[in-house]
Design an enzyme around this catalytic site. Structure first.
Site, PDB file in Angstrom:
ATOM      1  N   ARG A  13      -2.703  19.677  44.728  1.00 54.81           N
ATOM      2  CA  ARG A  13      -2.771  20.972  44.235  1.00 54.81           C
ATOM      3  C   ARG A  13      -3.657  21.880  45.148  1.00 54.81           C
ATOM      4  O   ARG A  13      -3.302  23.132  45.294  1.00 54.81           O
ATOM      5  CB  ARG A  13      -3.225  21.122  42.834  1.00 54.81           C
ATOM      6  CG  ARG A  13      -2.259  20.586  41.844  1.00 54.81           C
ATOM      7  CD  ARG A  13      -2.890  20.539  40.458  1.00 54.81           C
ATOM      8  NE  ARG A  13      -1.992  20.409  39.503  1.00 54.81           N
ATOM      9  CZ  ARG A  13      -2.090  20.121  38.334  1.00 54.81           C
ATOM     10  NH1 ARG A  13      -3.395  19.828  37.746  1.00 54.81           N
ATOM     11  NH2 ARG A  13      -1.066  20.179  37.181  1.00 54.81           N
ATOM     12  N   GLY A  60       3.608  21.580  32.504  1.00 54.75           N
ATOM     13  CA  GLY A  60       3.672  22.593  31.193  1.00 54.75           C
ATOM     14  C   GLY A  60       4.257  23.937  31.714  1.00 54.75           C
ATOM     15  O   GLY A  60       5.071  24.364  30.694  1.00 54.75           O
TER      16      GLY A  60
END
Ligand code: ADP
Ligand code: MG
Length: 397
Positions: free
Chosen positions: A39, A377
């Site tokens: 990330r 998500g």
């Protein structure tokens, strides 16, 4: 094509830019050692771009779930250290998210400087999307860039609220996510196949619903296949079935029978006598799942049918593993689908979902896909056709 303004559409030269990134990285349990810095790496193009524009950067992210209080175990320091290594620059780590000291430091930043705020979730105003906290964050900078796709489904102060107080735009990662996920849904090259798997139908109903209207072909695998197989009238043994989703599964089956959408369901499956890596397993047609056994993966006939169907497609969207890929004995279906997608030359392949991304990464095939979403998500909510608050708050071009 997303109509949201991108960092490339604006002149940010010399600005002090608040950059919201998703640095919610995993740690080796009980340590402050980052186990996967993907990330952080994913944010580098945007940060480097801004540095080339002589911006001063104030980087911020949440980490873990400190629930509005200071939690020593999720301070940002190890993250800013890694960021500094990757950028090859000093990164000044603040001990607070906002406040007088932070403001003073922000005021001293020059073009090319990088400062990281403390964990945004140390502040109760973050998850509450408190206007006062948003305004304080905004007051540190002259421009806001949101590059945190993984947090864009949350309407929090640093992902949503702050965009109302500053001129704003999407970072390069967010822009890329919107382009690939958005194009696949809005304007896919046809035929368009959607492969859906994972643990539960209920997790994916929104995605199934949205994609059933858009895809030419739906392929179902994973644990959720059991609910469909039961809806067809077969015995699924010990497989967990969501009985309250049988009606939904039946409605999709009816729609496929009436030719509205092409639905492929497993024809054979790998079953096991326990939910265990070393369980006794065998391959059976879906019509003869033995009592006491449960579905763990798609079978070889299904693999063949699915791969053949996929090879004819120009766009393939994949969300959810075909089996319990974490265990070798039940990883084959997921592996074969991943390899098939990787081998497609002139098709666009777009993957969403945390486990799906993990499965493909383990196989070393991430780079062979057109796009693997960085947001678990968030990608699901996007595929459900829902607007993401962090994206909606950004101005259009
Ligand atoms: P994603 O994160 O890609 O959206 P999900 O979270 O929906 O995917 O599902 C991933 C999980 O589903 C994996 O942990 C995998 O082991 C599990 N799974 C896949 N097939 C089965 C199955 N037949 N039975 C039980 N679990 C399964
Ligand atoms: Mg998941």
């Amino acid at each position: 094509m997303s109509d949201k303004r991108s960092v490339r559409d604006v002149d940010v030269r010399g600005q002090t830019v608040l950059v919201r990134v998703d640095f919610n990285v995993p740690f080796k349990p009980g340590t402050s050692e980052i186990s996967d810095d993907g990330r952080i790496r994913a944010s580098l193009p945007t940060l480097r771009y801004l540095l080339e524009q002589n911006c001063a950067l104030i980087v911020c992210s949440h980490l873990g779930r400190p629930k509005g209080r200071i939690d020593e175990s999720v301070r940002m320091a190890p993250v800013s250290q890694r960021l500094a290594e990757l950028l090859g620059l000093r990164v000044l780590q603040c001990n607070e998210t906002i406040g007088r000291d932070v403001s003073a430091l922000a005021g001293c930043l020059m073009g090319g400087d990088v400062m990281m705020l403390e964990n945004t979730r140390f502040q109760p105003g973050e998850e509450a999307n408190d206007a006062e906290f948003s305004r304080e964050l905004a007051s540190l900078a002259t421009f806001y860039i949101n590059d945190a796709f993984g947090a864009a489904h949350r309407a929090h102060a640093s992902t949503e609220g702050v965009a109302h107080w500053l001129p704003s735009a999407a970072g390069l990662l967010l822009e890329r996510e919107l382009r690939f996920l958005g194009d696949a849904l809005e304007d896919p090259h046809k035929p368009f196949a959607s492969i859906l798997g994972g643990a539960k139908v209920s997790d994916k109903i929104g995605v199934l619903d949205n994609l059933a209207d858009k895809a030419d072909l739906l392929l179902i695998g994973g644990g959720m296949a059991a609910t469909f197989i039961k809806a067809l009238g077969f015995n699924v043994g010990e497989s967990p079935v969501e009985d309250d989703r049988i009606a939904f599964a039946k409605s999709l089956i009816y729609r496929s029978e009436s030719g509205e959408v092409r639905l492929l369901l497993p024809d054979d499956v790998v079953v096991a006598d326990r939910f265990n890596a070393d369980a006794d397993s065998r391959t059976v047609p879906v019509g003869s799942i033995p009592g006491g056994f449960r579905i763990m993966d798609i079978g070889p006939n299904t693999e063949r049918q699915y791969c053949e169907a996929i090879k004819a497609c120009k766009t393939v969207m994949w969300n959810g593993p075909m089996g319990v890929f974490e265990w070798e004995a039940f990883s084959h279906g997921t592996q074969v689908i991943a390899e098939t997608l990787a081998s497609l030359d002139d098709a666009t392949t777009v993957l969403g979902g945390g486990s799906t991304a993990e499965a493909v990464a383990v196989l070393g095939l991430t780079d062979k896909m057109t796009h693997v979403s960085s947001g678990g998500g968030a990608s699901l909510e996007f595929l459900e056709g829902r607007g993401l608050p962090g994206v909606e708050a950004l101005p259009n071009r």
